[in-house]
Design a protein around this motif. Structure first.
Motif, PDB file in Angstrom:
ATOM      1  N   ASP A  83       0.840  -1.200   0.000  1.00 61.08           N
ATOM      2  CA  ASP A  83       0.000   0.000   0.000  1.00 61.08           C
ATOM      3  C   ASP A  83       0.871   1.244   0.000  1.00 61.08           C
ATOM      4  N   SER A  84       0.279   2.355  -0.456  1.00 60.79           N
ATOM      5  CA  SER A  84       0.993   3.635  -0.538  1.00 60.79           C
ATOM      6  C   SER A  84       0.340   4.715   0.310  1.00 60.79           C
ATOM      7  N   CYS A  85      -0.737   4.371   0.996  1.00 58.69           N
ATOM      8  CA  CYS A  85      -1.406   5.389   1.815  1.00 58.69           C
ATOM      9  C   CYS A  85      -1.617   4.863   3.232  1.00 58.69           C
ATOM     10  N   PHE A  86      -1.595   5.789   4.181  1.00 58.16           N
ATOM     11  CA  PHE A  86      -1.608   5.427   5.592  1.00 58.16           C
ATOM     12  C   PHE A  86      -2.422   6.443   6.395  1.00 58.16           C
ATOM     13  N   HIS A  87      -2.968   5.976   7.494  1.00 55.61           N
ATOM     14  CA  HIS A  87      -3.511   6.868   8.518  1.00 55.61           C
ATOM     15  C   HIS A  87      -2.510   6.898   9.660  1.00 55.61           C
ATOM     16  N   PHE A  88      -2.010   8.082   9.995  1.00 62.78           N
ATOM     17  CA  PHE A  88      -1.126   8.271  11.130  1.00 62.78           C
ATOM     18  C   PHE A  88      -1.833   9.139  12.167  1.00 62.78           C
ATOM     19  N   HIS A  89      -1.537   8.887  13.439  1.00 58.23           N
ATOM     20  CA  HIS A  89      -2.167   9.676  14.501  1.00 58.23           C
ATOM     21  C   HIS A  89      -1.228   9.838  15.691  1.00 58.23           C
ATOM     22  N   TYR A  90      -1.514  10.855  16.495  1.00 50.88           N
ATOM     23  CA  TYR A  90      -0.840  11.037  17.778  1.00 50.88           C
ATOM     24  C   TYR A  90      -1.868  11.544  18.778  1.00 50.88           C
ATOM     25  N   MET A  91      -1.584  11.412  20.058  1.00 45.10           N
ATOM     26  CA  MET A  91      -2.494  11.887  21.096  1.00 45.10           C
ATOM     27  C   MET A  91      -2.139  13.331  21.428  1.00 45.10           C
ATOM     28  N   GLY A  92      -3.103  14.225  21.253  1.00 43.39           N
ATOM     29  CA  GLY A  92      -2.876  15.644  21.504  1.00 43.39           C
ATOM     30  C   GLY A  92      -4.100  16.287  22.109  1.00 43.39           C
ATOM     31  N   MET A  93      -4.092  17.598  22.178  1.00 43.17           N
ATOM     32  CA  MET A  93      -5.205  18.355  22.738  1.00 43.17           C
ATOM     33  C   MET A  93      -6.059  18.924  21.603  1.00 43.17           C
ATOM     34  N   LYS A  94      -7.356  18.778  21.747  1.00 43.34           N
ATOM     35  CA  LYS A  94      -8.285  19.187  20.699  1.00 43.34           C
ATOM     36  C   LYS A  94      -9.387  20.067  21.281  1.00 43.34           C
TER      37      LYS A  94
END
Length: 327
Positions: A83-94
């Protein structure tokens, strides 16, 4: 001596030649486009190296090897794919709202979709796996290659900006996309195969969101922003030419005689003679104008130091031609 009337055929010839002249002028808009174009291979490669590091911390080489082992051993196991696409995430303040609709901030998963395919979305505000493709990036990056093809127009999205979908736009977009190719052919195939990894899990990348640091996440967002800036530079450059051509067409429409149009060309820094207009068709006027022909010949001397984008474009074209000759 009688003056030559300016008919629509002559207007078209002059308009086409002035469009070519405008594209060749070393304007600020063109300089910005050329500079950003030269940066594209580096920014994509650097972002890809970062994405690969993030992915491989989650799906280690040992995990990938084991997944292939299980898939090859058992017929009912289908757990790994490129695959060439990804979901990346981090824990932050929203920012959010409480029950009384007062503004608050709370910890949340900050996530976005990153697509490394040639036509992948570069919208930083949309984290959907189904975000529309951004064909404009490929059109801007491979503009010279598309310009050299019959019935292709890399500037079509800019020329049709703000207009509803129509057969003219559809025709050129379809031709552009066919020439550039996708996962199965052309530049798209070469590009997409360069930027792909073995991933374990479900088919849809949203179902395998991968954790990263905030710094890594922001670097990837910046990568998207840089691609957006390049597409916008292409837009601003061509839009400036279209604005000029709009005024030129109005002027040419108001002229009655050919010598008036020739005077306009001279004032715009593009001297041209009546003979060039009368004795050639529109294509010949564009290509074989002495200055333009001289520029084409000079370009064959390979004195210019090519950008990385130009080099990879030439390499991809060469490999495509080699594959076609074998097949």
């Amino acid at each position: 001596m009688s003056r030559i009337r300016l008919n629509q055929e002559y207007r078209n010839k002059i308009g086409n030649r002035l469009r070519v002249h405008a594209e060749q002028e070393d304007t600020i808009e063109k300089q910005n486009y050329d500079k950003l174009k030269g940066d594209q291979i580096d920014i994509n490669d650097n972002a890809w190296k970062l994405a690969e590091q993030i992915v491989r911390k989650h799906y280690t080489p040992e995990d990938v090897k084991m997944a292939y082992h299980l898939e090859n051993k058992f017929e009912n196991v289908n757990t790994i794919a490129k695959d060439s696409c990804f979901h990346f995430h981090y824990m932050g303040m929203k920012e959010d709202r409480d029950y009384d609709n007062n503004p608050i901030t709370k910890e949340a998963q900050i996530e976005s979709h990153f697509d490394f395919r040639l036509h992948g979305s570069i919208d930083t505000d949309n984290n959907s796996s189904y975000a529309r493709d951004d064909s404009g990036y490929g059109y801007a990056l491979f503009r010279d290659e598309l310009k050299a093809q019959d019935n292709c127009n890399p500037d079509i999205l800019i020329e049709q900006d703000g207009k509803e979908q129509n057969p003219h736009k559809t025709k050129y977009c379809d031709n552009n996309n066919k020439y550039l190719g996708n996962d199965d052919s052309g530049y798209g195939k070469e590009w997409n195969e360069k930027y792909q990894l073995d991933l374990i899990g479900r088919e849809y990348c949203r179902d395998r969101s991968i954790a990263c640091s905030e710094q890594e996440y922001m670097l990837l967002i910046d990568w998207k922003n840089q691609k957006q800036q390049f597409v916008m530079a292409h837009h601003k450059w061509i839009k400036s030419i279209l604005d000029q051509m709009k005024e030129i067409k109005i002027g040419l429409k108001g002229y009655r005689y050919l010598d008036e149009a020739i005077e306009l060309c001279t004032e715009l820094g593009m001297p041209i003679t009546e003979a060039e207009i009368i004795r050639t068709n529109s294509t010949g006027l564009t290509i074989y104008n002495p200055k333009n022909l001289a520029d084409r010949i000079k370009g064959m001397k390979n004195k210019k130091v090519k950008t990385k984008a130009e080099k990879i474009a030439e390499r991809l074209l060469y490999e495509q031609q080699q594959n076609e000759s074998v097949n």
